[in-house]
Motif scaffolding. Structure first.
Motif, short mmCIF file in Angstrom:
data_model
loop_
_atom_site.label_atom_id
_atom_site.label_comp_id
_atom_site.label_asym_id
_atom_site.label_seq_id
_atom_site.Cartn_x
_atom_site.Cartn_y
_atom_site.Cartn_z
N TYR A 138 0.76 -1.06 0.05
CA TYR A 138 0.01 0.02 0.05
C TYR A 138 0.80 1.06 0.04
O TYR A 138 1.81 1.27 0.54
N HIS A 273 -11.42 7.53 1.29
CA HIS A 273 -11.33 6.29 1.77
C HIS A 273 -10.39 5.71 2.97
O HIS A 273 -9.46 6.16 2.97
N SER A 275 -8.45 4.87 5.97
CA SER A 275 -7.33 3.99 6.34
C SER A 275 -7.32 3.19 7.66
O SER A 275 -7.69 3.73 8.62
N SER A 278 -10.44 1.33 3.44
CA SER A 278 -10.86 1.92 2.19
C SER A 278 -12.36 2.31 2.07
O SER A 278 -13.00 2.67 0.81
N GLU A 306 -6.85 9.97 -1.43
CA GLU A 306 -7.44 8.94 -2.35
C GLU A 306 -8.96 9.73 -2.85
O GLU A 306 -9.93 8.82 -3.08
N TRP A 400 -8.87 -3.16 -9.17
CA TRP A 400 -9.91 -3.27 -8.15
C TRP A 400 -10.81 -4.53 -8.29
O TRP A 400 -11.23 -5.45 -7.78
N THR A 419 -16.02 -1.60 -0.90
CA THR A 419 -15.73 -0.29 -0.84
C THR A 419 -16.31 0.08 -2.27
O THR A 419 -16.70 -0.77 -3.17
N GLY A 422 -10.62 3.26 -3.96
CA GLY A 422 -9.41 3.36 -3.37
C GLY A 422 -8.32 2.55 -4.17
O GLY A 422 -8.60 1.92 -5.28
N SER A 423 -7.16 2.22 -3.15
CA SER A 423 -6.00 1.41 -3.92
C SER A 423 -5.77 0.14 -3.03
O SER A 423 -4.50 -0.07 -3.39
N ARG A 466 -3.91 -6.24 4.45
CA ARG A 466 -4.16 -5.31 3.44
C ARG A 466 -3.56 -5.33 2.45
O ARG A 466 -2.36 -5.73 2.24
#
Length: 495
Positions: A138, A273, A275, A278, A306, A400, A419, A422-423, A466
Motif C-alpha cells: 500500500y 477512503h 485508512s 478503504s 484518495e 480493483w 468499498t 481506493g487502492s 491489507r
C-alpha cells in the motif's frame, strides 16, 4: 591511475557523460591524478571507455567550468592546483584539530531522549519489495512513463530563466503563488469548496501537514478521537504530542458518530477512503459528524487522501465543503497519487490557524522546495495532473475488479470489506489464522502483504491483512492471489 575509478565499466543504461564526470571528480578528490601531467587525451580516453570523443570533451569542458580542471593550450587539461592546495589545507587542518584527550567512555544518548519514536509500532514493509514478483504493498505506485516524461518537462520549464526568480531565493515562510492559485482553481472545486490564499499552506506531504497541526493543537492530555482501525502514523503523531487517544470505531459507512466523541478537542478522519479499510464515509455520517463537532466543540482534521479514486458512483464532496463553522482542517496530497516520493501536500484551514502553522513550519524547514512547488504548479496548469488521475483511475479500477474477483474465486473463506474504490482491499482472514504467519508464508512465495493488527490501537483479533494493488501489474494479480491462497493453506495446516 584512473583505472580503479573506471572499474566496473560504465553502465550504458545511464547517461555516459554524467558517469564519466562523477568518476573523474571522485578521482580528483581522492588525489589520484597528478597535477603535473595532463589528463588522458580525449581520443584515447574515449576509445578506452567505449564512448564518443565528443562525450569526453564535454566532460573535460564542464569540469573546467566548475574549477576542477585548467585547460592549457596545446597540452590538454590539468588539475587545478589551487583547488588541490585548498583540499590539502582542509585535510591538514582536520588532522591538526585532533588534539583533544581520548574520550573516557561512551555517551549515554538514550538517557537524553525526551521521547523514543523508534519504539512506536509502525507499518513495516520489506525494503526490497520491488524485487518480489507480487507486491501487494500500500502507498506505492507502478511507474507511469507518460507522467514521468511530463514531470521531467515541467521540472525543465521550472528551471528556465522565465521561472527561476520564483525559486532561486529563500521564500522564508511564503509559498509559490502559482501553486497556491492552481490548488484554488483546479484542486479544491473538485472537492466541493473554495478557499482564499491566506487559508492555504503548502507542506512536505500530507503527513507533514498532520504533524504541523498536531504540533499546534495537541499537548499532554489533549483528547483526540481517532478511527479504529486507523492510520498508524496519525496515531503515532498525536501520541508523540502526549494526546489522550479515544478510539472511534469504523464500519462500512465510516466513523461511527456517537457519545464517544464528547470531550474530544480534535477528531481525525479519512472520509474519502478510510485508512486502512478503504470504506467511504456516507453523507449521513458526514453531516452527523459536523453536527457533533458543533455540539461538542471539537475540530475535525480531514485527511482527504484518495479523494479522486472512486470507481462506483459519484464521489462525495469533501467534508470541508459542508463546513460552515470553520471547524474542518482539510489536508490534501499533491504527490501521493502521482509520485509518492515527491512529498508535496497542503492544508486548508481558517486564516488564524494557517498563520500559526506557517510560523511553526518556518522553524522546522521554512518552506518546501520552491523548485518542486513551481514544477508542480506547471504540472497542474498544463493539465498533466488531471490526465494522470484519469489514467490511474482507469487502471486502478481494472485492478480493483480483478483482485475482488480473484479473492472470491480462490479465497472464499476470507471476507473483503466492500468499498467504492481506493487502492487497497482490507481482508479479514478466517478465525484462528495468524496474520504475521501468513505474511511470512506469502513472502516465501514472492507475495508481499501487510498485516492488519498494527492499525488497531486496542487489542484485536490479529486476522486482517491489507492488499494494496497500485504497485502490482494487473496481469500478476490472479497468480499473486493464488499463491496467497497456497500460503493460507500452509498456515492452517501448521496450526
Amino acid at each position: 591511475m584512473l583505472e580503479p575509478f573506471f572499474n566496473p565499466p560504465l553502465d550504458h543504461g545511464r547517461a555516459l557523460q554524467q558517469q564519466i564526470q562523477e568518476r573523474l571528480v571522485e578521482a580528483i578528490l581522492a588525489g589520484a591524478i597528478s597535477s603535473y601531467e595532463p589528463l588522458p587525451a580525449t581520443r584515447g580516453f574515449a576509445a578506452r571507455l567505449g564512448v564518443s570523443r565528443n562525450t569526453v570533451s564535454l566532460v573535460y569542458e564542464r569540469l573546467a567550468e566548475d574549477g576542477y580542471l585548467t585547460p592549457v593550450n596545446r597540452r590538454g587539461y590539468f588539475i587545478n592546483e589551487r583547488y588541490i592546495r585548498e583540499q590539502l589545507n582542509i585535510r591538514v587542518d582536520a588532522r591538526s584539530a585532533r588534539v583533544l584527550p581520548k574520550a573516557s567512555g561512551a555517551v549515554d544518548y538514550a538517557g537524553r531522549f525526551v521521547e523514543v519514536p523508534s519504539r512506536q509500532l509502525n507499518i513495516v514493509k520489506p525494503e526490497n519489495w520491488r524485487d518480489h514478483p507480487f507486491p501487494f504493498v500500500y502507498g506505492q505506485v507502478s511507474p507511469d512513463p507518460t507522467s514521468v516524461s511530463r514531470w521531467r518537462d515541467c521540472v525543465r520549464q521550472a528551471g528556465s530563466v522565465r521561472h527561476a526568480q520564483a525559486w532561486m531565493g529563500d521564500l522564508v515562510d511564503i509559498d509559490d503563488a502559482m501553486l497556491v492559485d492552481q490548488i484554488i482553481r483546479r484542486m479544491l472545486p473538485k472537492r466541493g469548496f473554495r478557499a482564499r490564499p491566506d487559508e492555504i499552506l503548502i507542506t512536505i506531504g500530507a503527513q507533514n501537514a498532520l504533524f504541523l497541526i498536531a504540533t499546534l493543537l495537541c499537548g499532554k492530555g489533549t483528547r483526540v478521537g481517532i478511527e479504529e482501525p486507523g492510520y498508524v502514523d496519525a496515531r503515532n503523531i498525536f501520541g508523540a504530542r502526549g494526546a489522550e487517544l479515544r478510539v472511534q470505531y469504523v464500519d462500512t459507512n465510516g466513523i461511527r458518530v456517537g457519545d464517544a466523541l464528547e470531550g474530544c478537542a480534535l477528531v481525525y478522519v479519512t472520509p474519502s477512503h478510510q485508512s486502512p479499510t478503504s470504506v467511504t464515509m456516507s453523507m449521513q455520517r458526514r453531516l452527523a459528524l459536523l453536527e457533533a463537532a458543533q455540539r461538542h466543540d471539537f475540530l475535525i482534521v480531514e485527511d482527504d487522501y484518495e479523494h479522486e479514486l472512486n470507481f462506483v458512483g459519484a464521489g462525495h464532496p469533501a467534508l470541508k465543503s459542508f463546513d460552515e463553522a470553520g471547524r474542518v482542517l482539510h489536508i490534501g496530497s499533491l504527490s501521493k497519487p502521482v509520485f509518492p516520493g515527491l512529498r508535496l501536500g497542503f492544508v486548508v484551514a481558517p486564516p488564524e490557524i494557517v498563520r500559526e502553522l506557517r510560523a511553526s513550519r518556518r522553524l522546522m524547514y521554512r518552506h518546501p522546495s520552491a523548485l518542486d512547488q513551481r514544477a508542480m504548479a506547471i504540472f497542474l496548469a498544463d493539465g498533466h495532473f488531471d490526465a494522470h488521475i484519469r489514467r490511474q483511475r482507469d487502471l486502478l479500477s481494472r485492478k480493483w475488479k480483478t483482485i475482488l474477483r480473484e479473492i472470491e474465486r480462490v479465497l472464499p473463506d476470507c471476507s473483503p470489506t466492500m468499498t467504492t474504490g481506493g487502492s487497497a482491499v482490507w481482508l479479514r482472514l478466517p478465525e484462528g489464522v495468524d496474520e504475521t504467519a501468513l505474511q511470512a508464508e506469502a513472502l516465501a512465495r514472492g507475495v508481499v502483504v501487510e498485516p492488519g493488527g498494527v492499525h488497531f490501537l486496542n487489542p484485536a483479533a490479529r486476522n486482517h491483512i491489507r492488499l494494496g494493488f497500485a504497485a502490482i501489474a494487473v496481469d500478476r494479480i490472479p497468480r499473486g492471489i493464488e499463491l496467497l491462497a497456497d500460503a493460507l493453506s500452509a498456515v492452517r495446516h501448521q496450526a
